[in-house]
Design a protein around this motif. Structure first.
Motif, PDB file in Angstrom:
ATOM      1  N   ASP A  61       0.847  -1.193   0.000  1.00 29.87           N
ATOM      2  CA  ASP A  61       0.000   0.000   0.000  1.00 29.87           C
ATOM      3  C   ASP A  61       0.878   1.238   0.000  1.00 29.87           C
ATOM      4  O   ASP A  61       1.791   1.365   0.824  1.00 29.87           O
ATOM      5  CB  ASP A  61      -0.900   0.032   1.242  1.00 29.87           C
ATOM      6  N   VAL A  62       0.606   2.147  -0.915  1.00 24.82           N
ATOM      7  CA  VAL A  62       1.283   3.439  -0.953  1.00 24.82           C
ATOM      8  C   VAL A  62       0.354   4.443  -0.292  1.00 24.82           C
ATOM      9  O   VAL A  62      -0.792   4.610  -0.706  1.00 24.82           O
ATOM     10  CB  VAL A  62       1.628   3.855  -2.403  1.00 24.82           C
ATOM     11  N   THR A  63       0.849   5.093   0.759  1.00 24.46           N
ATOM     12  CA  THR A  63      -0.015   5.949   1.572  1.00 24.46           C
ATOM     13  C   THR A  63       0.268   7.438   1.449  1.00 24.46           C
ATOM     14  O   THR A  63      -0.561   8.249   1.824  1.00 24.46           O
ATOM     15  CB  THR A  63       0.113   5.571   3.058  1.00 24.46           C
ATOM     16  N   GLY A  64       1.418   7.814   0.957  1.00 23.45           N
ATOM     17  CA  GLY A  64       1.744   9.233   0.883  1.00 23.45           C
ATOM     18  C   GLY A  64       2.592   9.567  -0.311  1.00 23.45           C
ATOM     19  O   GLY A  64       3.362   8.737  -0.815  1.00 23.45           O
ATOM     20  N   PHE A  65       2.448  10.808  -0.785  1.00 23.48           N
ATOM     21  CA  PHE A  65       3.214  11.296  -1.933  1.00 23.48           C
ATOM     22  C   PHE A  65       3.623  12.722  -1.622  1.00 23.48           C
ATOM     23  O   PHE A  65       2.765  13.571  -1.356  1.00 23.48           O
ATOM     24  CB  PHE A  65       2.354  11.242  -3.194  1.00 23.48           C
ATOM     25  N   GLU A  82       5.586  -3.361   7.407  1.00 19.29           N
ATOM     26  CA  GLU A  82       6.954  -2.916   7.199  1.00 19.29           C
ATOM     27  C   GLU A  82       6.879  -1.661   6.329  1.00 19.29           C
ATOM     28  O   GLU A  82       6.356  -1.707   5.224  1.00 19.29           O
ATOM     29  CB  GLU A  82       7.760  -4.004   6.498  1.00 19.29           C
ATOM     30  N   SER A  83       7.369  -0.553   6.839  1.00 21.24           N
ATOM     31  CA  SER A  83       7.241   0.704   6.088  1.00 21.24           C
ATOM     32  C   SER A  83       8.469   0.948   5.216  1.00 21.24           C
ATOM     33  O   SER A  83       9.563   0.452   5.491  1.00 21.24           O
ATOM     34  CB  SER A  83       7.023   1.873   7.034  1.00 21.24           C
ATOM     35  N   PHE A  84       8.273   1.724   4.167  1.00 22.24           N
ATOM     36  CA  PHE A  84       9.333   2.031   3.212  1.00 22.24           C
ATOM     37  C   PHE A  84       9.056   3.381   2.573  1.00 22.24           C
ATOM     38  O   PHE A  84       7.959   3.920   2.677  1.00 22.24           O
ATOM     39  CB  PHE A  84       9.425   0.950   2.129  1.00 22.24           C
ATOM     40  N   ILE A  85      10.076   3.912   1.905  1.00 23.95           N
ATOM     41  CA  ILE A  85       9.962   5.163   1.145  1.00 23.95           C
ATOM     42  C   ILE A  85      10.646   4.952  -0.198  1.00 23.95           C
ATOM     43  O   ILE A  85      11.808   4.541  -0.253  1.00 23.95           O
ATOM     44  CB  ILE A  85      10.609   6.348   1.883  1.00 23.95           C
ATOM     45  N   CYS A  86       9.929   5.236  -1.273  1.00 28.92           N
ATOM     46  CA  CYS A  86      10.498   5.208  -2.621  1.00 28.92           C
ATOM     47  C   CYS A  86      10.864   6.634  -3.003  1.00 28.92           C
ATOM     48  O   CYS A  86      10.063   7.549  -2.843  1.00 28.92           O
ATOM     49  CB  CYS A  86       9.489   4.672  -3.630  1.00 28.92           C
ATOM     50  N   SER A  87      12.064   6.831  -3.516  1.00 30.18           N
ATOM     51  CA  SER A  87      12.516   8.157  -3.936  1.00 30.18           C
ATOM     52  C   SER A  87      12.629   8.210  -5.449  1.00 30.18           C
ATOM     53  O   SER A  87      13.100   7.267  -6.085  1.00 30.18           O
ATOM     54  CB  SER A  87      13.869   8.478  -3.310  1.00 30.18           C
ATOM     55  N   PHE A  88      12.210   9.358  -6.009  1.00 27.22           N
ATOM     56  CA  PHE A  88      12.248   9.597  -7.448  1.00 27.22           C
ATOM     57  C   PHE A  88      12.909  10.943  -7.705  1.00 27.22           C
ATOM     58  O   PHE A  88      12.826  11.852  -6.879  1.00 27.22           O
ATOM     59  CB  PHE A  88      10.828   9.619  -8.025  1.00 27.22           C
ATOM     60  N   ASP A  89      13.550  11.091  -8.862  1.00 23.64           N
ATOM     61  CA  ASP A  89      14.142  12.382  -9.214  1.00 23.64           C
ATOM     62  C   ASP A  89      13.068  13.316  -9.755  1.00 23.64           C
ATOM     63  O   ASP A  89      11.882  12.978  -9.786  1.00 23.64           O
ATOM     64  CB  ASP A  89      15.304  12.214 -10.192  1.00 23.64           C
ATOM     65  N   ALA A  90      13.469  14.503 -10.173  1.00 20.05           N
ATOM     66  CA  ALA A  90      12.520  15.528 -10.627  1.00 20.05           C
ATOM     67  C   ALA A  90      11.748  15.105 -11.871  1.00 20.05           C
ATOM     68  O   ALA A  90      10.620  15.548 -12.083  1.00 20.05           O
ATOM     69  CB  ALA A  90      13.256  16.840 -10.905  1.00 20.05           C
ATOM     70  N   GLU A  91      12.313  14.222 -12.699  1.00 23.84           N
ATOM     71  CA  GLU A  91      11.635  13.748 -13.907  1.00 23.84           C
ATOM     72  C   GLU A  91      10.767  12.525 -13.649  1.00 23.84           C
ATOM     73  O   GLU A  91      10.105  12.033 -14.552  1.00 23.84           O
ATOM     74  CB  GLU A  91      12.654  13.424 -15.010  1.00 23.84           C
ATOM     75  N   GLY A  92      10.803  11.999 -12.424  1.00 26.77           N
ATOM     76  CA  GLY A  92       9.989  10.842 -12.089  1.00 26.77           C
ATOM     77  C   GLY A  92      10.691   9.510 -12.250  1.00 26.77           C
ATOM     78  O   GLY A  92      10.053   8.474 -12.205  1.00 26.77           O
ATOM     79  N   HIS A  93      12.008   9.514 -12.408  1.00 29.64           N
ATOM     80  CA  HIS A  93      12.764   8.272 -12.522  1.00 29.64           C
ATOM     81  C   HIS A  93      13.076   7.739 -11.123  1.00 29.64           C
ATOM     82  O   HIS A  93      13.474   8.486 -10.245  1.00 29.64           O
ATOM     83  CB  HIS A  93      14.069   8.493 -13.289  1.00 29.64           C
ATOM     84  N   PHE A  94      12.911   6.442 -10.943  1.00 31.26           N
ATOM     85  CA  PHE A  94      13.145   5.794  -9.654  1.00 31.26           C
ATOM     86  C   PHE A  94      14.602   5.937  -9.241  1.00 31.26           C
ATOM     87  O   PHE A  94      15.509   5.686 -10.033  1.00 31.26           O
ATOM     88  CB  PHE A  94      12.760   4.312  -9.745  1.00 31.26           C
ATOM     89  N   LEU A  95      14.846   6.338  -7.973  1.00 25.43           N
ATOM     90  CA  LEU A  95      16.201   6.451  -7.455  1.00 25.43           C
ATOM     91  C   LEU A  95      16.533   5.305  -6.506  1.00 25.43           C
ATOM     92  O   LEU A  95      17.475   4.562  -6.734  1.00 25.43           O
ATOM     93  CB  LEU A  95      16.398   7.785  -6.721  1.00 25.43           C
ATOM     94  N   HIS A  96      15.750   5.166  -5.421  1.00 29.54           N
ATOM     95  CA  HIS A  96      16.031   4.092  -4.473  1.00 29.54           C
ATOM     96  C   HIS A  96      14.841   3.846  -3.558  1.00 29.54           C
ATOM     97  O   HIS A  96      13.902   4.650  -3.495  1.00 29.54           O
ATOM     98  CB  HIS A  96      17.296   4.382  -3.647  1.00 29.54           C
ATOM     99  N   LEU A  97      14.923   2.734  -2.841  1.00 26.22           N
ATOM    100  CA  LEU A  97      13.904   2.336  -1.882  1.00 26.22           C
ATOM    101  C   LEU A  97      14.572   2.290  -0.515  1.00 26.22           C
ATOM    102  O   LEU A  97      15.585   1.614  -0.338  1.00 26.22           O
ATOM    103  CB  LEU A  97      13.345   0.961  -2.242  1.00 26.22           C
ATOM    104  N   SER A  98      14.007   3.018   0.441  1.00 27.10           N
ATOM    105  CA  SER A  98      14.536   3.033   1.804  1.00 27.10           C
ATOM    106  C   SER A  98      13.597   2.287   2.712  1.00 27.10           C
ATOM    107  O   SER A  98      12.392   2.566   2.732  1.00 27.10           O
ATOM    108  CB  SER A  98      14.693   4.470   2.319  1.00 27.10           C
ATOM    109  N   MET A  99      14.135   1.348   3.459  1.00 26.42           N
ATOM    110  CA  MET A  99      13.315   0.617   4.426  1.00 26.42           C
ATOM    111  C   MET A  99      13.336   1.388   5.736  1.00 26.42           C
ATOM    112  O   MET A  99      14.380   1.856   6.175  1.00 26.42           O
ATOM    113  CB  MET A  99      13.871  -0.793   4.614  1.00 26.42           C
TER     114      MET A  99
END
Length: 100
Positions: A61-65, A82-99
């Protein structure tokens, strides 16, 4: 005579150093994510989290943007809380996943 010439040249030389160019105007970032792109980002985030947590994407489930100056973050959690954060650059390309 030579000393007088040097004394007259010093203010001219220093005057050139004091002249500065006008500072360039900075532009604010006005990048907005389209609904289609945000859905793609959400799906990519779910896929990456499902792979990392060894579960199905439907159990993510994605809960916040949030939008920052030069990036985006999506917060979420798995079925096992288990919570996580997905990071994207300014163009919307995936950077990394933080647990978290």
């Amino acid at each position: 005579m030579m000393m007088r010439t040097i004394l007259l040249a010093i203010p001219v030389l220093l005057g050139g150093c004091a002249a500065q160019d006008a500072p360039t105007a900075q532009k604010a970032q006005n990048s907005k994510v389209s609904p289609a792109r945000s859905l793609n980002m959400e799906q990519l985030c779910k896929d990456q989290a499902a792979h990392r947590y060894n579960t199905g994407a439907k159990k993510i489930d994605v809960t916040g943007f949030e939008q920052f100056q030069g990036s985006y973050e999506m917060r979420g959690f798995t079925a096992r809380n288990e919570s996580f954060i997905c990071s994207f650059d300014a163009e919307g390309h995936f950077l990394h996943l933080s647990m978290r």
